[in-house]
Design a protein around this motif. Structure first.
Motif, PDB file in Angstrom:
ATOM      1  N   VAL A  99       8.705 -22.959  78.710  1.00  0.00           N
ATOM      2  CA  VAL A  99       8.030 -22.599  77.463  1.00  0.00           C
ATOM      3  C   VAL A  99       8.687 -23.322  76.293  1.00  0.00           C
ATOM      4  O   VAL A  99       9.896 -23.584  76.313  1.00  0.00           O
ATOM      5  CB  VAL A  99       8.075 -21.080  77.218  1.00  0.00           C
ATOM      6  N   PRO A 100       7.929 -23.681  75.260  1.00  0.00           N
ATOM      7  CA  PRO A 100       8.533 -24.283  74.070  1.00  0.00           C
ATOM      8  C   PRO A 100       9.615 -23.368  73.509  1.00  0.00           C
ATOM      9  O   PRO A 100       9.456 -22.156  73.428  1.00  0.00           O
ATOM     10  CB  PRO A 100       7.339 -24.393  73.105  1.00  0.00           C
ATOM     11  N   GLY A 101      10.726 -23.968  73.150  1.00  0.00           N
ATOM     12  CA  GLY A 101      11.855 -23.187  72.658  1.00  0.00           C
ATOM     13  C   GLY A 101      12.948 -23.009  73.687  1.00  0.00           C
ATOM     14  O   GLY A 101      14.085 -22.682  73.342  1.00  0.00           O
ATOM     15  N   GLU A 102      12.618 -23.263  74.962  1.00  0.00           N
ATOM     16  CA  GLU A 102      13.655 -23.198  75.984  1.00  0.00           C
ATOM     17  C   GLU A 102      14.528 -24.440  75.898  1.00  0.00           C
ATOM     18  O   GLU A 102      14.066 -25.522  75.548  1.00  0.00           O
ATOM     19  CB  GLU A 102      13.023 -23.086  77.375  1.00  0.00           C
ATOM     20  N   LEU A 103      15.808 -24.302  76.216  1.00  0.00           N
ATOM     21  CA  LEU A 103      16.735 -25.424  76.144  1.00  0.00           C
ATOM     22  C   LEU A 103      16.283 -26.572  77.033  1.00  0.00           C
ATOM     23  O   LEU A 103      15.730 -26.368  78.111  1.00  0.00           O
ATOM     24  CB  LEU A 103      18.141 -24.988  76.567  1.00  0.00           C
ATOM     25  N   ASP A 104      16.539 -27.783  76.585  1.00  0.00           N
ATOM     26  CA  ASP A 104      16.282 -28.980  77.370  1.00  0.00           C
ATOM     27  C   ASP A 104      17.273 -29.057  78.527  1.00  0.00           C
ATOM     28  O   ASP A 104      18.367 -28.486  78.476  1.00  0.00           O
ATOM     29  CB  ASP A 104      16.425 -30.201  76.463  1.00  0.00           C
ATOM     30  N   ILE A 105      16.892 -29.767  79.598  1.00  0.00           N
ATOM     31  CA  ILE A 105      17.770 -29.916  80.763  1.00  0.00           C
ATOM     32  C   ILE A 105      19.138 -30.449  80.354  1.00  0.00           C
ATOM     33  O   ILE A 105      20.182 -29.958  80.806  1.00  0.00           O
ATOM     34  CB  ILE A 105      17.134 -30.859  81.802  1.00  0.00           C
ATOM     35  N   GLU A 106      19.161 -31.460  79.498  1.00  0.00           N
ATOM     36  CA  GLU A 106      20.435 -32.054  79.065  1.00  0.00           C
ATOM     37  C   GLU A 106      21.314 -31.016  78.378  1.00  0.00           C
ATOM     38  O   GLU A 106      22.530 -30.962  78.603  1.00  0.00           O
ATOM     39  CB  GLU A 106      20.159 -33.225  78.129  1.00  0.00           C
ATOM     40  N   ASP A 107      20.706 -30.169  77.549  1.00  0.00           N
ATOM     41  CA  ASP A 107      21.474 -29.133  76.850  1.00  0.00           C
ATOM     42  C   ASP A 107      21.990 -28.078  77.819  1.00  0.00           C
ATOM     43  O   ASP A 107      23.111 -27.563  77.669  1.00  0.00           O
ATOM     44  CB  ASP A 107      20.614 -28.474  75.773  1.00  0.00           C
ATOM     45  N   LYS A 108      21.183 -27.739  78.800  1.00  0.00           N
ATOM     46  CA  LYS A 108      21.623 -26.757  79.798  1.00  0.00           C
ATOM     47  C   LYS A 108      22.849 -27.263  80.549  1.00  0.00           C
ATOM     48  O   LYS A 108      23.819 -26.529  80.761  1.00  0.00           O
ATOM     49  CB  LYS A 108      20.487 -26.465  80.787  1.00  0.00           C
ATOM     50  N   PHE A 109      22.808 -28.535  80.944  1.00  0.00           N
ATOM     51  CA  PHE A 109      23.937 -29.078  81.703  1.00  0.00           C
ATOM     52  C   PHE A 109      25.134 -29.377  80.812  1.00  0.00           C
ATOM     53  O   PHE A 109      26.269 -29.398  81.283  1.00  0.00           O
ATOM     54  CB  PHE A 109      23.500 -30.290  82.518  1.00  0.00           C
ATOM     55  N   SER A 110      24.886 -29.605  79.545  1.00  0.00           N
ATOM     56  CA  SER A 110      26.004 -29.733  78.612  1.00  0.00           C
ATOM     57  C   SER A 110      26.789 -28.426  78.549  1.00  0.00           C
ATOM     58  O   SER A 110      28.029 -28.417  78.553  1.00  0.00           O
ATOM     59  CB  SER A 110      25.488 -30.112  77.225  1.00  0.00           C
ATOM     60  N   ARG A 111      26.067 -27.315  78.510  1.00  0.00           N
ATOM     61  CA  ARG A 111      26.740 -26.018  78.518  1.00  0.00           C
ATOM     62  C   ARG A 111      27.455 -25.772  79.846  1.00  0.00           C
ATOM     63  O   ARG A 111      28.580 -25.266  79.879  1.00  0.00           O
ATOM     64  CB  ARG A 111      25.727 -24.903  78.238  1.00  0.00           C
ATOM     65  N   LEU A 112      26.793 -26.140  80.949  1.00  0.00           N
ATOM     66  CA  LEU A 112      27.447 -25.996  82.250  1.00  0.00           C
ATOM     67  C   LEU A 112      28.718 -26.826  82.320  1.00  0.00           C
ATOM     68  O   LEU A 112      29.729 -26.399  82.902  1.00  0.00           O
ATOM     69  CB  LEU A 112      26.494 -26.428  83.371  1.00  0.00           C
TER      70      LEU A 112
END
Length: 326
Positions: A99-112
């Motif tokens: 859904v719009p507003g969900e974190l991008d894949i790159e941002d998710k893995f940056s947090r990981l």
């Protein structure tokens, strides 16, 4: 063997079946951390912190909220790995923004990366043919209350390419996003499920961990009312969608105890819709054929995406990139 392997999706690509297999094989050669399919919601996660991370802080939370829990998450994984050995972490939502507003894949893995960099984890991904995944997404949206046709859904997906789920169907985009977000990841294993085949999938984990894993159960098999009946029901009950849209609040807020009032409301509404919808074998069903617009749009992305895929140094375990366009 790396201390952590991350099963990162793709969504609607046998994730629940794989998670069921890993749950059943837990505590043998590895510790499984992720969604545990069960008829009892209280058994879905082994720890509230794990649920919050996978469903909220790696999907929607702002930076301030993530920082609040960052130290607790790091300590959690260090302790788990120290006391329980190799870990398989699983969330199909890591490689999709539904859904719009969900974190991008790159941002998710940056947090990981901020949590797991010391472990240099390997990644495991399953990809299904793109059109089949889009059909599965559409059916899930309808179950959540969506009322538009499949043709309209495809047009939305194309129009919202820069903030929707469609980029997640491009393997090169996914792999390059992972490596940009988390440069410290190790190997990236890729399973292309040509013709939706999972033959040999359990063997990969058996060989990797040196103990029998599997068999792969068939979970999430459709027991729903007909798609057209659900569309009709959704259209007659516009309140089926609340301010949280299509978000699955029962998973999103599982970690909160006691649960907020909104946690289970949407799930109950979905069940009511399935009970209300009348299934008829003779009822005409909506067309689920891909539009020319969608196919042309995906085709326009393939050449560059394949280059990104190969540049990301994948280890292809089964199938081929070319089969994803079918």
């Amino acid at each position: 063997m790396k201390p952590i392997l991350i099963h990162a999706g793709m969504a609607k690509s046998f994730s629940t079946s794989l998670q069921g297999m890993l749950t059943a094989s837990n505590n043998k050669a590895f510790t499984y951390l992720g969604y545990e399919p069960s008829a009892k919601p209280e058994d879905w996660y082994s720890h509230p912190l794990l649920s919050r991370l996978l469903n909220l802080d790696l999907r929607f939370s702002n930076n301030s909220a993530f920082r609040q829990y960052e130290s607790a998450y790091r300590n959690f994984f260090v302790e788990q790995q120290k006391t329980r050995g190799p870990i398989i972490l699983s969330s199909e939502n890591l490689t999709v923004s539904l859904v719009p507003g969900e974190l991008d894949i790159e941002d998710k893995f940056s947090r990981l990366g901020r949590l797991l960099d010391e472990f240099k984890p390997d990644i495991f991904l399953i990809f299904r043919p793109q059109v089949r995944v889009i059909r599965s997404f559409y059916k899930e949206f309808v179950k959540q209350g969506y009322t538009e046709s499949f043709d309209y859904f495809q047009s939305e997906a194309v129009a919202l390419f820069d903030c929707g789920f469609l980029p997640s169907l491009l393997p090169g985009y996914v792999l390059s996003s992972i490596r940009r977000g988390f440069p410290g990841v190790g190997k990236i294993y890729v399973w292309f499920a040509d013709n939706d085949s999972t033959l040999g999938l359990a063997d990969f984990f058996t060989q990797l961990y040196g103990q029998q894993v599997g068999p792969l159960p068939k979970l999430n098999a459709s027991r729903e009312a007909s798609l057209q009946a659900l569309l009709d029901t959704n259209g007659s009950e516009p309140a089926f969608i609340d301010s949280t849209g299509i978000l699955e609040t029962h998973r999103l807020l599982w970690h909160q105890n006691p649960s907020p009032a909104i946690s289970w409301g949407k799930l109950r509404a979905r069940r009511r819709a399935r009970e209300t919808a009348v299934h008829s074998k003779n009822q005409s069903q909506p067309s689920l054929e891909p539009t020319a617009e969608l196919l042309a749009f995906l085709e326009s992305k393939i050449k560059l995406d394949y280059k990104e895929f190969m540049a990301s140094d994948p280890i292809v375990l089964s199938g081929s990139y070319e089969s994803m366009g079918r």
